[in-house]
Design an enzyme around this catalytic site. Sequence first.
Site, PDB file in Angstrom:
ATOM      1  N   ALA A   1     -60.488   2.929 -48.430  1.00 43.36           N
ATOM      2  CA  ALA A   1     -59.928   1.927 -47.524  1.00 43.36           C
ATOM      3  C   ALA A   1     -59.749   2.542 -46.144  1.00 43.36           C
ATOM      4  O   ALA A   1     -59.734   3.759 -45.987  1.00 43.36           O
ATOM      5  CB  ALA A   1     -58.599   1.414 -48.063  1.00 43.36           C
ATOM      6  N   CYS A   2     -59.587   1.685 -45.160  1.00 43.03           N
ATOM      7  CA  CYS A   2     -59.372   2.113 -43.781  1.00 43.03           C
ATOM      8  C   CYS A   2     -58.244   3.133 -43.723  1.00 43.03           C
ATOM      9  O   CYS A   2     -57.229   2.940 -44.371  1.00 43.03           O
ATOM     10  CB  CYS A   2     -59.017   0.892 -42.933  1.00 43.03           C
ATOM     11  SG  CYS A   2     -58.729   1.272 -41.202  1.00 43.03           S
ATOM     12  N   PRO A   3     -58.444   4.216 -43.030  1.00 44.62           N
ATOM     13  CA  PRO A   3     -59.489   4.527 -42.059  1.00 44.62           C
ATOM     14  C   PRO A   3     -60.592   5.423 -42.622  1.00 44.62           C
ATOM     15  O   PRO A   3     -61.417   5.910 -41.866  1.00 44.62           O
ATOM     16  CB  PRO A   3     -58.709   5.285 -40.986  1.00 44.62           C
ATOM     17  CG  PRO A   3     -57.718   6.096 -41.769  1.00 44.62           C
ATOM     18  CD  PRO A   3     -57.325   5.180 -42.908  1.00 44.62           C
TER      19      PRO A   3
ATOM     20  N   ASP B   1     -64.977  -1.663 -48.945  1.00 45.52           N
ATOM     21  CA  ASP B   1     -63.891  -2.206 -48.121  1.00 45.52           C
ATOM     22  C   ASP B   1     -64.459  -3.296 -47.210  1.00 45.52           C
ATOM     23  O   ASP B   1     -65.300  -3.019 -46.356  1.00 45.52           O
ATOM     24  CB  ASP B   1     -63.259  -1.079 -47.302  1.00 45.52           C
ATOM     25  CG  ASP B   1     -62.137  -1.553 -46.387  1.00 45.52           C
ATOM     26  OD1 ASP B   1     -61.689  -2.707 -46.525  1.00 45.52           O
ATOM     27  OD2 ASP B   1     -61.710  -0.753 -45.537  1.00 45.52           O
TER      28      ASP B   1
END
Length: 185
Positions: free
Chosen positions: A14-16, A41
């Site tokens: 997931a981000c980042p 994602d």
Amino acid sequence: MVKANIVLNAKGLACPMPIVKTKKKMKDLKAGEVLEIQATDKGSTADLQAWAKSTGHEYLGTEAEGEILHHFLRKGEENFSDSVPAILEISLEAFKQKVESDEPLNILDVREVEEYEEAHIPGVVHIPLGEVEKRSNELNKDDEIYIICHSGRRSEMAAQTMKKQGFKRLINVVPGMRDWTGKIE
């Protein structure tokens, strides 16, 4: 499907992290070569488009194969300036104190729709990162604007985009909603 020189597995991240891994892997390529980033994602599409634009690389597109997104980036010229103007940052704790003080704040949430709908700070303006460039005119360029995302990476990219459009009082909230403990809707 686009032919890539190197494939990066960012599935399940997931981000980042897809951006972090992409940035590191891009150093292994020569100008003109193509990197394929395999991710799950949904926010990675807008993230990679914005990152490529801000770093001088070319976003070639995304192809979906079931749950897997295949993103393609062509490495830009070596001499592209990687130095972008600094954006002011505020710690999540200091930002939370401002929010809880009930002083009027302009807060921009740049997460994807699903993330925003799951939980957000009351009263924020929501513009997903991928729409910031074309929708920033909904905001006042003279206002002080706090920008928040999940971790602080997308909000930084949004701030860079807005700064180029003439916004001068932008503050990136770090680390972001990932660690937010204040009121939510």
